[in-house]
Design an enzyme around this catalytic site. Structure first.
Site, PDB file in Angstrom:
ATOM      1  N   HIS A 205       0.832  -1.206   0.000  1.00  0.00           N
ATOM      2  CA  HIS A 205       0.000   0.000   0.000  1.00  0.00           C
ATOM      3  C   HIS A 205       0.872   1.264   0.000  1.00  0.00           C
ATOM      4  O   HIS A 205       0.788   2.102   0.898  1.00  0.00           O
ATOM      5  CB  HIS A 205      -0.905  -0.028   1.238  1.00  0.00           C
ATOM      6  CG  HIS A 205      -2.215   0.671   1.039  1.00  0.00           C
ATOM      7  ND1 HIS A 205      -3.258   0.109   0.356  1.00  0.00           N
ATOM      8  CD2 HIS A 205      -2.631   1.892   1.418  1.00  0.00           C
ATOM      9  CE1 HIS A 205      -4.272   0.944   0.337  1.00  0.00           C
ATOM     10  NE2 HIS A 205      -3.918   2.040   0.965  1.00  0.00           N
ATOM     11  N   PRO A 206       1.715   1.397  -1.024  1.00  0.00           N
ATOM     12  CA  PRO A 206       2.700   2.483  -0.988  1.00  0.00           C
ATOM     13  C   PRO A 206       2.138   3.891  -1.180  1.00  0.00           C
ATOM     14  O   PRO A 206       2.774   4.870  -0.768  1.00  0.00           O
ATOM     15  CB  PRO A 206       3.653   2.131  -2.131  1.00  0.00           C
ATOM     16  CG  PRO A 206       2.845   1.291  -3.058  1.00  0.00           C
ATOM     17  CD  PRO A 206       1.892   0.529  -2.197  1.00  0.00           C
TER      18      PRO A 206
END
Length: 200
Positions: free
Chosen positions: A134-135
């Site tokens: 989930h950058p």
């Protein structure tokens, strides 16, 4: 800002600073926001189709990954293409994003070089690890699917995935099936996500 950005299952809530990153201030509903995001994403998909000659070495880089997110959301959000600076209800700690992404990129190159998994599985495992990290503030599911499509088609020479043949950012039975497949992959059972990726 007048838009209610309430999130549904599988979506990430935005904090106030992130909401302030909206570039189109005239939007007044979530439906309008979704429409503008979708137009931006369609432009990014078109760009990816025009660049089918990309090599694995070009795709599996932090620069490409961030630039693709910017292409997908840069006309809507100021923070498009930037790794998140806040922690969310899922994903790795914000301080670990860069190291997790670099580890994933190296692992994926190894999987390809050593033919560790079939090509579809390489791209699906890459997509799952990317969305799990989930950058970005938001858009991680859509971004990871397009990354997987580019990897499988340009990098590995197979057709793009179908992803259930439906838009997955709205509540539906297909979206729930997708989320269940992601949860199975969280437990290292990739079969449902592999099946879903090719489902029409």
């Amino acid at each position: 800002m007048g838009i209610d950005l309430a999130h549904s299952a599988g979506q990430t809530p935005l904090d106030e600073d992130e909401k302030d990153g909206l570039l189109i201030k005239a939007l007044s509903t979530k439906a309008e926001l979704d429409e503008f995001e979708q137009r931006n994403i369609e432009d990014a998909v078109e760009w990816s189709l025009q660049h089918r000659g990309l090599k694995v070495e070009q795709i599996l880089t932090e620069k490409f990954l961030r630039n693709l997110h910017r292409r997908m959301f840069g006309e809507v959000w100021r923070w498009a293409g930037q790794f998140r600076a806040t922690n969310k209800n899922l994903g790795v700690d914000k301080t670990c994003i860069v190291s997790e992404i670099h580890k994933l990129l190296a692992d994926c190159r190894y999987w390809i070089d050593q033919a560790v998994f079939p090509k579809d599985e390489i791209a699906v495992r890459f997509k799952h690890r990317l969305v799990s990290a989930h950058p970005f503030v938001n858009g991680n599911g859509r971004h990871s699917r397009l990354m997987a499509d580019i990897l499988i088609s340009s990098g590995l020479g197979l057709p793009v995935f179908n992803w259930g043949g439906a838009v997955l950012n709205a509540r539906s039975k297909i979206r729930e099936q997708y989320l269940q497949a992601l949860r199975a992959a969280d437990s290292r059972d990739y079969a449902p996500l592999l099946s879903f990726a090719r489902q029409k």
